[in-house]
Design a protein around this motif. Structure first.
Motif, PDB file in Angstrom:
ATOM      1  N   VAL A   7       0.850  -1.183   0.000  1.00  0.00           N
ATOM      2  CA  VAL A   7       0.000   0.000   0.000  1.00  0.00           C
ATOM      3  C   VAL A   7       0.893   1.244   0.000  1.00  0.00           C
ATOM      4  O   VAL A   7       1.994   1.224   0.556  1.00  0.00           O
ATOM      5  N   THR A   8       0.415   2.285  -0.662  1.00  0.00           N
ATOM      6  CA  THR A   8       1.138   3.560  -0.718  1.00  0.00           C
ATOM      7  C   THR A   8       0.247   4.678  -0.214  1.00  0.00           C
ATOM      8  O   THR A   8      -0.901   4.803  -0.641  1.00  0.00           O
ATOM      9  N   LEU A   9       0.787   5.468   0.688  1.00  0.00           N
ATOM     10  CA  LEU A   9       0.107   6.652   1.192  1.00  0.00           C
ATOM     11  C   LEU A   9       0.822   7.881   0.643  1.00  0.00           C
ATOM     12  O   LEU A   9       2.046   7.879   0.512  1.00  0.00           O
ATOM     13  N   SER A  10       0.058   8.915   0.341  1.00  0.00           N
ATOM     14  CA  SER A  10       0.668  10.082  -0.273  1.00  0.00           C
ATOM     15  C   SER A  10       0.480  11.337   0.563  1.00  0.00           C
ATOM     16  O   SER A  10      -0.467  11.453   1.339  1.00  0.00           O
ATOM     17  N   CYS A  11       1.411  12.257   0.372  1.00  0.00           N
ATOM     18  CA  CYS A  11       1.405  13.534   1.076  1.00  0.00           C
ATOM     19  C   CYS A  11       1.890  14.606   0.120  1.00  0.00           C
ATOM     20  O   CYS A  11       2.877  14.393  -0.607  1.00  0.00           O
ATOM     21  N   SER A  12       1.223  15.732   0.136  1.00  0.00           N
ATOM     22  CA  SER A  12       1.696  16.868  -0.648  1.00  0.00           C
ATOM     23  C   SER A  12       1.623  18.120   0.210  1.00  0.00           C
ATOM     24  O   SER A  12       0.838  18.195   1.152  1.00  0.00           O
ATOM     25  N   GLN A  13       2.461  19.093  -0.130  1.00  0.00           N
ATOM     26  CA  GLN A  13       2.501  20.322   0.652  1.00  0.00           C
ATOM     27  C   GLN A  13       2.650  21.525  -0.264  1.00  0.00           C
ATOM     28  O   GLN A  13       3.336  21.461  -1.298  1.00  0.00           O
ATOM     29  N   THR A  14       1.980  22.595   0.145  1.00  0.00           N
ATOM     30  CA  THR A  14       2.065  23.839  -0.618  1.00  0.00           C
ATOM     31  C   THR A  14       2.850  24.894   0.156  1.00  0.00           C
ATOM     32  O   THR A  14       2.808  26.070  -0.196  1.00  0.00           O
ATOM     33  N   LEU A  15       3.521  24.469   1.225  1.00  0.00           N
ATOM     34  CA  LEU A  15       4.267  25.392   2.073  1.00  0.00           C
ATOM     35  C   LEU A  15       5.679  25.646   1.558  1.00  0.00           C
ATOM     36  O   LEU A  15       6.379  26.513   2.069  1.00  0.00           O
ATOM     37  N   ASN A  16       6.105  24.824   0.588  1.00  0.00           N
ATOM     38  CA  ASN A  16       7.463  24.916   0.050  1.00  0.00           C
ATOM     39  C   ASN A  16       8.519  24.706   1.131  1.00  0.00           C
ATOM     40  O   ASN A  16       9.591  25.328   1.122  1.00  0.00           O
ATOM     41  N   HIS A  17       8.196  23.815   2.078  1.00  0.00           N
ATOM     42  CA  HIS A  17       9.133  23.498   3.157  1.00  0.00           C
ATOM     43  C   HIS A  17      10.172  22.489   2.697  1.00  0.00           C
ATOM     44  O   HIS A  17       9.894  21.613   1.865  1.00  0.00           O
ATOM     45  N   PHE A  59       5.931  16.597  -2.932  1.00  0.00           N
ATOM     46  CA  PHE A  59       5.312  15.291  -2.689  1.00  0.00           C
ATOM     47  C   PHE A  59       6.233  14.342  -1.928  1.00  0.00           C
ATOM     48  O   PHE A  59       7.444  14.343  -2.128  1.00  0.00           O
ATOM     49  N   CYS A  60       5.591  13.521  -1.097  1.00  0.00           N
ATOM     50  CA  CYS A  60       6.320  12.477  -0.394  1.00  0.00           C
ATOM     51  C   CYS A  60       5.378  11.289  -0.236  1.00  0.00           C
ATOM     52  O   CYS A  60       4.177  11.472   0.021  1.00  0.00           O
ATOM     53  N   PHE A  61       5.921  10.090  -0.407  1.00  0.00           N
ATOM     54  CA  PHE A  61       5.107   8.877  -0.340  1.00  0.00           C
ATOM     55  C   PHE A  61       5.639   7.939   0.726  1.00  0.00           C
ATOM     56  O   PHE A  61       6.849   7.862   0.961  1.00  0.00           O
ATOM     57  N   LEU A  62       4.706   7.236   1.350  1.00  0.00           N
ATOM     58  CA  LEU A  62       5.044   6.176   2.297  1.00  0.00           C
ATOM     59  C   LEU A  62       4.584   4.859   1.694  1.00  0.00           C
ATOM     60  O   LEU A  62       3.396   4.698   1.397  1.00  0.00           O
ATOM     61  N   ASP A  63       5.525   3.944   1.487  1.00  0.00           N
ATOM     62  CA  ASP A  63       5.220   2.627   0.958  1.00  0.00           C
ATOM     63  C   ASP A  63       5.359   1.605   2.064  1.00  0.00           C
ATOM     64  O   ASP A  63       6.405   1.528   2.713  1.00  0.00           O
ATOM     65  N   ILE A  64       4.313   0.806   2.240  1.00  0.00           N
ATOM     66  CA  ILE A  64       4.381  -0.321   3.177  1.00  0.00           C
ATOM     67  C   ILE A  64       4.356  -1.576   2.324  1.00  0.00           C
ATOM     68  O   ILE A  64       3.351  -1.880   1.669  1.00  0.00           O
ATOM     69  N   ARG A  65       5.467  -2.267   2.312  1.00  0.00           N
ATOM     70  CA  ARG A  65       5.643  -3.345   1.328  1.00  0.00           C
ATOM     71  C   ARG A  65       4.770  -4.564   1.629  1.00  0.00           C
ATOM     72  O   ARG A  65       4.213  -5.179   0.729  1.00  0.00           O
ATOM     73  N   SER A  66       4.652  -4.940   2.872  1.00  0.00           N
ATOM     74  CA  SER A  66       3.864  -6.113   3.248  1.00  0.00           C
ATOM     75  C   SER A  66       3.194  -5.819   4.587  1.00  0.00           C
ATOM     76  O   SER A  66       3.713  -6.199   5.650  1.00  0.00           O
ATOM     77  N   PRO A  67       2.062  -5.122   4.548  1.00  0.00           N
ATOM     78  CA  PRO A  67       1.437  -4.693   5.798  1.00  0.00           C
ATOM     79  C   PRO A  67       1.031  -5.863   6.676  1.00  0.00           C
ATOM     80  O   PRO A  67       0.446  -6.856   6.187  1.00  0.00           O
ATOM     81  N   GLY A  68       1.336  -5.731   7.947  1.00  0.00           N
ATOM     82  CA  GLY A  68       0.861  -6.684   8.938  1.00  0.00           C
ATOM     83  C   GLY A  68      -0.228  -6.049   9.778  1.00  0.00           C
ATOM     84  O   GLY A  68      -0.467  -4.841   9.705  1.00  0.00           O
TER      85      GLY A  68
END
Lengths: 111, 113
Positions: free
Chosen positions: B19-29, B73-82
Motif C-alpha cells: 500500500v502507498t500513502l501520499s502527502c503533498s505540501q504547498t508550504l514549500n518546506h 510530494f512524499c510517499f510512504l510505501d508499506i511493502r507487506s502490511p501486517g
C-alpha cells in the motif's frame, strides 16, 4: 525512556474548571512547541516558545517555558468542551537536528 | 490556503498487500516527515527527508519505505502490511531544520484486514 514526560496522562474535568498540563525533561531544548490533536485529525500547532521564562497567551490558554528551557506548562482557564483533545508538547534541539514529542495528555471536558 | 494534504484519509488493505500513502505540501518546506501514531499515543517518527536527503530512524522496520520525487510530494510505501501496522499515518513538514515548528496533515487511517 521518553525524553519529554507529560503529566497527567489523562484528565477529565467539568466545563468551566481550570487545568494545567506539564511537560518535563532533564534535557535542554532550543525550542518547545505545543500541539492539540482532535480525534481522527493531525496535530495542530498552538504555540512555540524559545526563550527561557517566556510566557505566551492564546485566548484562554497560557504557555510557559521554564527558565532553564527544560520544561513547559500549559494552563487552560475555564475549560470548554471544544478544548477536548490530545495535547502534545514537542522539543527541538539544534544540536544533532533532533525533535522529540512528549508522551501526550488526553483531555476530556465534560459539558 | 497553504497546507499539508494527505490522501486518502482512510485506507483499507489486506494483510501482505502493498500500500502507498501520499502527502503533498504547498508550504514549500524543505523537510517532510512521516509518523506512525497508535491510539492516543504520541506520534512516532519513521523517517524524514531534508530536501532530497533521506533520514531513517534506527527502529523503523524495513517494511516501511519512502520516496520524495520533488519538493511538494512524499510517499510512504508499506511493502507487506501486517496487522500491527494498522495505525494513523501522519505527514508533517517544517521550513528547515527539525527544531522549527512542524505542520501536520490530517492523517491517513490505515486498516489492515
Amino acid at each position: 525512556t521518553q525524553l519529554l514526560e507529560q503529566s497527567p496522562q489523562f484528565l477529565s474535568i467539568q466545563e468551566g474548571e481550570n487545568l494545567t498540563v506539564y511537560c518535563n525533561s532533564s534535557s535542554v531544548f532550543s525550542s518547545l512547541q505545543w500541539y492539540r490533536q482532535e480525534p481522527g485529525e493531525g496535530p495542530v500547532l498552538l504555540v512555540t516558545v524559545v526563550t527561557g521564562g517566556e510566557v505566551k497567551k492564546l485566548k484562554r490558554l497560557t504557555f510557559q517555558f521554564g527558565d532553564a528551557r527544560k520544561d513547559s506548562s500549559l494552563h487552560i482557564t475555564a475549560a470548554q468542551p471544544g478544548d477536548t483533545g490530545l495535547y502534545l508538547c514537542a522539543g527541538g534541539r539544534n544540536t544533532g537536528n533532533q525533535f522529540y514529542f512528549g508522551t501526550g495528555t488526553s483531555l476530556t471536558v465534560i459539558p | 490556503d497553504a497546507m499539508v494534504i494527505q490522501n486518502p484519509r482512510y485506507q483499507v488493505t489486506q494483510f501482505g498487500k502493498p500500500v502507498t500513502l501520499s502527502c503533498s505540501q504547498t508550504l514549500n518546506h524543505n523537510v517532510m516527515y512521516w509518523y506512525q501514531q497508535k491510539s492516543s499515543q504520541a506520534p512516532k517518527l519513521l523517517f524524514h527527508y531534508y530536501d532530497k536527503d533521506f533520514n531513517n530512524e534506527a527502529d523503523t522496520p524495513d517494511n516501511f519505505q519512502s520516496r520524495r520525487p520533488n519538493t511538494s510530494f512524499c510517499f510512504l510505501d508499506i511493502r507487506s502490511p501486517g496487522l500491527g501496522d494498522a495505525a494513523m499515518y501522519l505527514c508533517a513538514t517544517s521550513r528547515d531544520q527539525a527544531y522549527y515548528e512542524q505542520y501536520f496533515g490530517p492523517g491517513t487511517r490505515l486498516t489492515v484486514t
